[in-house]
Write a protein that holds these residues in place. Structure first.
Motif, PDB file in Angstrom:
ATOM      1  N   ASP A 146      35.568  42.368  49.137  1.00  0.00           N
ATOM      2  CA  ASP A 146      36.935  42.352  49.652  1.00  0.00           C
ATOM      3  C   ASP A 146      37.919  42.129  48.494  1.00  0.00           C
ATOM      4  OD1 ASP A 146      37.022  39.592  49.050  1.00  0.00           O
ATOM      5  OD2 ASP A 146      36.434  39.022  51.079  1.00  0.00           O
ATOM      6  N   GLU A 147      39.199  42.272  48.789  1.00  0.00           N
ATOM      7  CA  GLU A 147      40.201  42.220  47.730  1.00  0.00           C
ATOM      8  C   GLU A 147      40.178  40.895  46.972  1.00  0.00           C
ATOM      9  OE1 GLU A 147      45.059  42.526  46.984  1.00  0.00           O
ATOM     10  OE2 GLU A 147      44.208  43.069  48.940  1.00  0.00           O
ATOM     11  N   GLN A 148      40.047  39.787  47.691  1.00  0.00           N
ATOM     12  CA  GLN A 148      40.044  38.482  47.023  1.00  0.00           C
ATOM     13  C   GLN A 148      38.868  38.376  46.052  1.00  0.00           C
ATOM     14  OE1 GLN A 148      40.098  35.071  49.646  1.00  0.00           O
ATOM     15  NE2 GLN A 148      39.619  33.634  48.005  1.00  0.00           N
ATOM     16  N   SER A 149      37.695  38.813  46.481  1.00  0.00           N
ATOM     17  CA  SER A 149      36.513  38.749  45.608  1.00  0.00           C
ATOM     18  C   SER A 149      36.690  39.660  44.397  1.00  0.00           C
ATOM     19  CB  SER A 149      35.258  39.140  46.385  1.00  0.00           C
ATOM     20  OG  SER A 149      34.989  38.204  47.420  1.00  0.00           O
ATOM     21  N   GLN A 150      37.243  40.844  44.628  1.00  0.00           N
ATOM     22  CA  GLN A 150      37.475  41.749  43.502  1.00  0.00           C
ATOM     23  C   GLN A 150      38.430  41.120  42.490  1.00  0.00           C
ATOM     24  OE1 GLN A 150      38.190  45.987  44.080  1.00  0.00           O
ATOM     25  NE2 GLN A 150      37.381  45.871  46.164  1.00  0.00           N
ATOM     26  N   ARG A 151      39.443  40.440  42.974  1.00  0.00           N
ATOM     27  CA  ARG A 151      40.411  39.824  42.058  1.00  0.00           C
ATOM     28  C   ARG A 151      39.776  38.650  41.306  1.00  0.00           C
ATOM     29  NH1 ARG A 151      44.748  42.256  41.617  1.00  0.00           N
ATOM     30  NH2 ARG A 151      45.540  43.630  43.250  1.00  0.00           N
ATOM     31  N   GLU A 152      38.843  37.965  41.942  1.00  0.00           N
ATOM     32  CA  GLU A 152      38.120  36.896  41.236  1.00  0.00           C
ATOM     33  C   GLU A 152      37.223  37.483  40.159  1.00  0.00           C
ATOM     34  OE1 GLU A 152      36.271  34.882  44.476  1.00  0.00           O
ATOM     35  OE2 GLU A 152      38.059  33.700  44.981  1.00  0.00           O
ATOM     36  N   VAL A 153      36.615  38.641  40.436  1.00  0.00           N
ATOM     37  CA  VAL A 153      35.822  39.331  39.413  1.00  0.00           C
ATOM     38  C   VAL A 153      36.720  39.767  38.268  1.00  0.00           C
ATOM     39  CG1 VAL A 153      34.384  41.340  38.900  1.00  0.00           C
ATOM     40  CG2 VAL A 153      34.096  40.136  41.078  1.00  0.00           C
ATOM     41  N   ALA A 157      32.180  30.531  42.717  1.00  0.00           N
ATOM     42  CA  ALA A 157      31.222  29.976  41.745  1.00  0.00           C
ATOM     43  C   ALA A 157      30.132  30.993  41.407  1.00  0.00           C
ATOM     44  CB  ALA A 157      30.601  28.705  42.297  1.00  0.00           C
ATOM     45  N   THR A 158      29.678  31.737  42.434  1.00  0.00           N
ATOM     46  CA  THR A 158      28.661  32.764  42.202  1.00  0.00           C
ATOM     47  C   THR A 158      29.189  33.834  41.257  1.00  0.00           C
ATOM     48  OG1 THR A 158      27.794  32.402  44.426  1.00  0.00           O
ATOM     49  CG2 THR A 158      27.117  34.425  43.298  1.00  0.00           C
ATOM     50  N   ILE A 159      30.421  34.255  41.504  1.00  0.00           N
ATOM     51  CA  ILE A 159      31.048  35.265  40.655  1.00  0.00           C
ATOM     52  C   ILE A 159      31.170  34.746  39.227  1.00  0.00           C
ATOM     53  CG2 ILE A 159      33.200  36.523  40.213  1.00  0.00           C
ATOM     54  CD1 ILE A 159      33.549  36.697  43.270  1.00  0.00           C
ATOM     55  N   GLN A 160      31.595  33.507  39.074  1.00  0.00           N
ATOM     56  CA  GLN A 160      31.739  32.920  37.740  1.00  0.00           C
ATOM     57  C   GLN A 160      30.403  32.877  37.013  1.00  0.00           C
ATOM     58  OE1 GLN A 160      33.508  29.142  38.734  1.00  0.00           O
ATOM     59  NE2 GLN A 160      35.607  29.907  38.523  1.00  0.00           N
TER      60      GLN A 160
END
Length: 289
Positions: free
Chosen positions: A190-197, A228-231
């Motif tokens: 989703d957009e939020q996850s993409q922006r965190e990536v 945290a997973t993305i990080q």
């Protein structure tokens, strides 16, 4: 397409409109300057293709957006055009078909072009499923599009997936900074996850590998994707990203020839640096004499 005017007619540019929502970029670059010069000396050799806009005296451009832009830049008041009576969906399909075989087409352009054609064909009664998250599903519409293009049915679906990327990742796709397969995996977030990536890309000065993108997509499917997973995934150091130097693509565009892929771009930069290094050595040798 039925041509309502068998011969080209001169239409004032003020009565012409770009096709609403078309995905193809019209840039003021060297190619455009060459086109402007050609039109100034020879005129428009190939007529535009347009359709009447319902209940107006205006026309929508189907083929010839770059020629129209160049004509306006050249100060030409009227352009030759063939008029076709098409409804909105038939015109959308024609816009895509007339542009897909251009020599230079960006991944984002092809992605939104395929999606526009798929949606238009769906409204015409063809079977489609834009909400599907399964790449390569057998869809009648995707098969038809594939038969009319240079891409397979699965590749058509992959390109359409790219339309779910945030603009920043689309730009990275267009700049050859991430591979199509990586973009497809990221598109499921989703957009939020993409922006965190994206934030992690900027912090670590990197782009996701296919493995990283696939693992983030897998975690998302399992409802286990967190910041945290993305990080953790994005902080991994990849061998091909050690000791790298980052140069803004905007600076490179000013000096690089057009039409180079990622490999040719790298080769050009290395050769240019080697040439300049040899020049500095010669200059230093002359100064020491």
């Amino acid at each position: 397409m039925k041509n309502t005017m068998k011969k080209p007619v001169a239409i004032p540019v003020k009565k012409l409109r770009p096709f609403a929502g078309h995905p193809f970029k019209v840039k003021d670059d060297d190619e455009m300057n060459t086109l402007i010069e050609s039109i100034q000396t020879q005129g428009i050799l190939s007529p535009l293709i347009v359709r009447p806009i319902e209940d107006t005296d205006k026309y929508e451009v189907i083929s010839g957006h770059r020629r129209l832009h160049a004509a306006i830049k050249a100060g030409i008041a009227e352009v030759p055009a063939l008029i076709y009576a098409l409804d909105r969906d038939a015109a959308a399909i024609a816009v895509v078909d007339s542009n897909l075989h251009r020599e230079h087409i960006l991944p984002s352009e092809k992605a939104f072009a395929y999606r526009m054609k798929l949606e238009a064909m769906s409204r015409q009664g063809h079977r489609s499923d834009l909400t599907s998250d399964q790449v390569g599903r057998k869809l009648e519409t995707a098969e038809i599009i594939a038969q009319q293009s240079d891409d397979s049915k699965s590749q058509v679906r992959r390109y359409i997936r790219l339309t779910y990327l945030i603009p920043e990742f689309l730009e990275k796709m267009d700049n050859n900074e991430i591979a199509l397969s990586v973009g497809v995996e990221l598109s499921f977030l989703d957009e939020q996850s993409q922006r965190e990536v994206l934030e992690q890309c900027e912090m670590n000065d990197c782009t996701p590998s296919y493995s990283q993108a696939w693992r983030m997509h897998k975690a998302d499917r399992e409802s286990a994707l967190t910041k945290a997973t993305i990080q953790t995934i994005m902080s991994e150091q990849k061998a091909n990203q050690r000791e790298t130097m980052k140069v803004p693509i905007s600076r490179l565009r000013e000096v690089l020839p057009q039409g180079l892929d990622a490999k040719k771009t790298e080769d050009f930069i290395i050769k240019a640096c080697d040439y300049y290094r040899k020049y500095l050595i010669r200059q230093r040798n002359r100064d020491e004499r």
